[in-house]
Write a protein that holds these residues in place. Structure first.
Motif, PDB file in Angstrom:
ATOM      1  N   VAL A   1       4.153  21.051   9.907  1.00 50.98           N
ATOM      2  CA  VAL A   1       4.586  19.668   9.727  1.00 50.98           C
ATOM      3  C   VAL A   1       3.551  18.794  10.424  1.00 50.98           C
ATOM      4  N   ALA A   2       3.139  17.729   9.768  1.00 53.67           N
ATOM      5  CA  ALA A   2       2.149  16.827  10.352  1.00 53.67           C
ATOM      6  C   ALA A   2       2.592  15.392  10.150  1.00 53.67           C
ATOM      7  N   GLU A   3       2.185  14.543  11.073  1.00 54.94           N
ATOM      8  CA  GLU A   3       2.438  13.112  10.964  1.00 54.94           C
ATOM      9  C   GLU A   3       1.103  12.400  11.051  1.00 54.94           C
ATOM     10  N   SER A   4       0.931  11.429  10.189  1.00 55.60           N
ATOM     11  CA  SER A   4      -0.326  10.692  10.139  1.00 55.60           C
ATOM     12  C   SER A   4      -0.018   9.204  10.022  1.00 55.60           C
ATOM     13  N   TRP A   5      -0.887   8.403  10.593  1.00 51.73           N
ATOM     14  CA  TRP A   5      -0.796   6.950  10.471  1.00 51.73           C
ATOM     15  C   TRP A   5      -1.877   6.509   9.507  1.00 51.73           C
ATOM     16  N   VAL A   6      -1.493   5.691   8.536  1.00 51.61           N
ATOM     17  CA  VAL A   6      -2.449   5.178   7.557  1.00 51.61           C
ATOM     18  C   VAL A   6      -2.550   3.668   7.736  1.00 51.61           C
ATOM     19  N   PHE A   7      -3.783   3.197   7.862  1.00 47.41           N
ATOM     20  CA  PHE A   7      -4.039   1.774   8.038  1.00 47.41           C
ATOM     21  C   PHE A   7      -4.779   1.249   6.815  1.00 47.41           C
ATOM     22  N   VAL A   8      -4.259   0.161   6.248  1.00 43.81           N
ATOM     23  CA  VAL A   8      -4.820  -0.417   5.026  1.00 43.81           C
ATOM     24  C   VAL A   8      -5.240  -1.852   5.326  1.00 43.81           C
ATOM     25  N   SER A   9      -6.517  -2.093   5.310  1.00 36.11           N
ATOM     26  CA  SER A   9      -6.982  -3.455   5.560  1.00 36.11           C
ATOM     27  C   SER A   9      -7.049  -4.225   4.236  1.00 36.11           C
TER      28      SER A   9
ATOM     29  N   ALA B   1      -9.282  -4.925  -1.416  1.00 37.46           N
ATOM     30  CA  ALA B   1     -10.182  -5.671  -2.302  1.00 37.46           C
ATOM     31  C   ALA B   1     -11.279  -4.761  -2.847  1.00 37.46           C
ATOM     32  N   THR B   2     -11.841  -3.916  -2.013  1.00 35.67           N
ATOM     33  CA  THR B   2     -12.878  -2.982  -2.452  1.00 35.67           C
ATOM     34  C   THR B   2     -12.347  -2.044  -3.526  1.00 35.67           C
ATOM     35  N   LEU B   3     -11.090  -1.657  -3.381  1.00 33.77           N
ATOM     36  CA  LEU B   3     -10.463  -0.750  -4.350  1.00 33.77           C
ATOM     37  C   LEU B   3      -9.987  -1.477  -5.605  1.00 33.77           C
TER      38      LEU B   3
ATOM     39  N   THR C   1     -11.473   7.198  -8.007  1.00 35.99           N
ATOM     40  CA  THR C   1     -10.209   7.925  -8.180  1.00 35.99           C
ATOM     41  C   THR C   1      -9.006   7.006  -7.964  1.00 35.99           C
ATOM     42  N   VAL C   2      -9.047   6.227  -6.909  1.00 38.45           N
ATOM     43  CA  VAL C   2      -7.939   5.312  -6.634  1.00 38.45           C
ATOM     44  C   VAL C   2      -7.857   4.233  -7.709  1.00 38.45           C
ATOM     45  N   GLY C   3      -9.009   3.674  -8.047  1.00 35.96           N
ATOM     46  CA  GLY C   3      -9.022   2.623  -9.076  1.00 35.96           C
ATOM     47  C   GLY C   3      -8.428   3.100 -10.388  1.00 35.96           C
ATOM     48  N   SER C   4      -8.792   4.295 -10.821  1.00 36.87           N
ATOM     49  CA  SER C   4      -8.263   4.793 -12.086  1.00 36.87           C
ATOM     50  C   SER C   4      -6.782   5.146 -11.970  1.00 36.87           C
ATOM     51  N   SER C   5      -6.337   5.515 -10.796  1.00 35.57           N
ATOM     52  CA  SER C   5      -4.916   5.845 -10.601  1.00 35.57           C
ATOM     53  C   SER C   5      -4.028   4.609 -10.618  1.00 35.57           C
TER      54      SER C   5
END
Length: 92
Positions: free
Chosen positions: A25-33, A38-40, A86-90
Motif C-alpha cells: 500500500v502506498a500513499e502519494s501527494w500529487v501537486f498540479v500547478s 496550461a502546458t498540458l 499521452t495526457v493530451g490525447s487522453s
C-alpha cells in the motif's frame, strides 16, 4: 498489478492518492500547478482527470512499492518525453 487507486482532493491543486497493489500500500501527494495544466492543454475543470491520467501513466512505468511519495506534474513532464502527448490525447 495495482488492485486499487483512490484519489482525493486535499486543498487547492493538491491530491492524495492511495494505491494498493503488488502486496503493498502506498500513499502519494500529487501537486498540479496552473502552469502545468496550461502546458498540458487542460482546463482547471480537468484537473482531477489530469491527476487520474498521470497516476495511470506512472503505474505503467513503476510498481506500487516504487511509486513516488510526491508527484509534481512538472517533474513528470521533464522525466517522460511522451507524457504531455499521452495526457493530451487522453483528455480529448
Amino acid at each position: 498489478m495495482t488492485s486499487s487507486v483512490d484519489i482525493e482532493p486535499n486543498g487547492e491543486h493538491e491530491y492524495v492518492v492511495r494505491l494498493e497493489g503488488d502486496g503493498e500500500v502506498a500513499e502519494s501527494w500529487v501537486f498540479v500547478s496552473p502552469e502545468a495544466l496550461a502546458t498540458l492543454g487542460a482546463s482547471p475543470k480537468q484537473e482531477a482527470a489530469v491527476v487520474a491520467v498521470t497516476i495511470d501513466f506512472l503505474l505503467r512505468h513503476q510498481t506500487v512499492p516504487d511509486f513516488p511519495r510526491i508527484v509534481e506534474l512538472e517533474d513528470v513532464m521533464a522525466t517522460y518525453d511522451d507524457f504531455v502527448e499521452t495526457v493530451g490525447s487522453s483528455l480529448r
